[in-house]
Design a protein around this motif. Structure first.
Motif, PDB file in Angstrom:
ATOM      1  N   LEU A  92      37.749  43.626  52.785  1.00 28.81           N
ATOM      2  CA  LEU A  92      38.342  44.607  51.888  1.00 28.81           C
ATOM      3  C   LEU A  92      38.142  44.085  50.472  1.00 28.81           C
ATOM      4  O   LEU A  92      38.676  43.028  50.131  1.00 28.81           O
ATOM      5  N   THR A  93      37.357  44.787  49.685  1.00 30.02           N
ATOM      6  CA  THR A  93      37.031  44.323  48.343  1.00 30.02           C
ATOM      7  C   THR A  93      37.946  44.961  47.305  1.00 30.02           C
ATOM      8  O   THR A  93      38.498  46.037  47.535  1.00 30.02           O
ATOM      9  N   GLY A  94      38.063  44.283  46.168  1.00 30.29           N
ATOM     10  CA  GLY A  94      38.916  44.776  45.096  1.00 30.29           C
ATOM     11  C   GLY A  94      38.402  46.049  44.457  1.00 30.29           C
ATOM     12  O   GLY A  94      39.165  46.868  43.966  1.00 30.29           O
ATOM     13  N   ARG A  95      37.073  46.213  44.468  1.00 27.48           N
ATOM     14  CA  ARG A  95      36.470  47.412  43.880  1.00 27.48           C
ATOM     15  C   ARG A  95      35.084  47.601  44.486  1.00 27.48           C
ATOM     16  O   ARG A  95      34.514  46.681  45.054  1.00 27.48           O
ATOM     17  N   ARG A  96      34.557  48.803  44.354  1.00 25.41           N
ATOM     18  CA  ARG A  96      33.235  49.117  44.927  1.00 25.41           C
ATOM     19  C   ARG A  96      32.148  48.175  44.411  1.00 25.41           C
ATOM     20  O   ARG A  96      31.226  47.820  45.132  1.00 25.41           O
ATOM     21  N   ASP A  97      32.250  47.772  43.157  1.00 25.26           N
ATOM     22  CA  ASP A  97      31.235  46.910  42.549  1.00 25.26           C
ATOM     23  C   ASP A  97      31.204  45.508  43.161  1.00 25.26           C
ATOM     24  O   ASP A  97      30.300  44.727  42.864  1.00 25.26           O
ATOM     25  N   ASP A  98      32.172  45.181  43.993  1.00 26.97           N
ATOM     26  CA  ASP A  98      32.208  43.863  44.630  1.00 26.97           C
ATOM     27  C   ASP A  98      31.393  43.811  45.919  1.00 26.97           C
ATOM     28  O   ASP A  98      31.410  42.798  46.625  1.00 26.97           O
ATOM     29  N   ALA A  99      30.639  44.859  46.225  1.00 27.44           N
ATOM     30  CA  ALA A  99      29.845  44.888  47.456  1.00 27.44           C
ATOM     31  C   ALA A  99      28.852  43.725  47.504  1.00 27.44           C
ATOM     32  O   ALA A  99      28.564  43.192  48.578  1.00 27.44           O
ATOM     33  N   TRP A 100      28.348  43.276  46.360  1.00 29.89           N
ATOM     34  CA  TRP A 100      27.418  42.136  46.341  1.00 29.89           C
ATOM     35  C   TRP A 100      28.092  40.869  46.854  1.00 29.89           C
ATOM     36  O   TRP A 100      27.461  40.034  47.499  1.00 29.89           O
ATOM     37  N   LEU A 101      29.396  40.735  46.571  1.00 29.02           N
ATOM     38  CA  LEU A 101      30.128  39.576  47.078  1.00 29.02           C
ATOM     39  C   LEU A 101      30.249  39.631  48.608  1.00 29.02           C
ATOM     40  O   LEU A 101      30.185  38.608  49.277  1.00 29.02           O
ATOM     41  N   ALA A 102      30.416  40.828  49.125  1.00 28.30           N
ATOM     42  CA  ALA A 102      30.498  40.986  50.577  1.00 28.30           C
ATOM     43  C   ALA A 102      29.169  40.578  51.213  1.00 28.30           C
ATOM     44  O   ALA A 102      29.147  39.926  52.262  1.00 28.30           O
ATOM     45  N   LYS A 103      28.080  40.931  50.573  1.00 27.95           N
ATOM     46  CA  LYS A 103      26.764  40.529  51.084  1.00 27.95           C
ATOM     47  C   LYS A 103      26.639  39.009  51.068  1.00 27.95           C
ATOM     48  O   LYS A 103      26.163  38.400  52.027  1.00 27.95           O
TER      49      LYS A 103
END
Length: 133
Positions: A92-103
């Protein structure tokens, strides 16, 4: 993926009890008629997450990226590095722009806060239907 005869075990990690409750409410007891019932492991600390996953206690883990002191993104990376047979992970990310961190974390999926029950349900159902690698 779990055997069809037993409930699927979902580990939900967050230091915030309300986030854990939101996840469980969003997913409910059964996501879809073709999937078994869901049961939950409600976890507030990273060491307990690692203990459960080392023991193979979960079919899928949902980790809160905003948790403190150990965030779910770093914990996901640690799980992928250290657990012999990790389950699929949703962060669960803080914001949509954090998708790179999930990767970076090697999680299979990311869903941003605030939790959208439809999106979370689709992601979780898709991962539970995907055969283990």
């Amino acid at each position: 993926m779990a055997e069809p005869s037993r409930p699927l075990r979902i580990l939900v990690y967050s230091d915030d009890v309300s986030v854990r409750a939101q996840v469980k409410m969003a997913l409910g007891n059964r996501l879809h008629p073709d999937l078994p019932e869901l049961t939950y492991l409600d976890v507030a600390t990273a060491p307990v997450v690692m203990r459960h996953l080392d023991a193979g206690d979960a079919d899928l883990a949902i980790l809160d990226g905003e948790a403190t002191p150990v965030g779910g993104l770093g914990l996901a990376k640690q799980i992928k590095d250290e657990v012999a047979a990790p389950p699929p992970i949703v962060v669960l990310t803080g914001r949509r722009d954090d998708a790179w961190l999930a990767k970076w974390s090697r999680a299979e999926a990311a869903v941003p806060h605030p939790i959208d029950p439809m999106r979370l349900g689709e992601v979780v159902a898709g991962l539970l239907r995907t055969p283990a690698k």
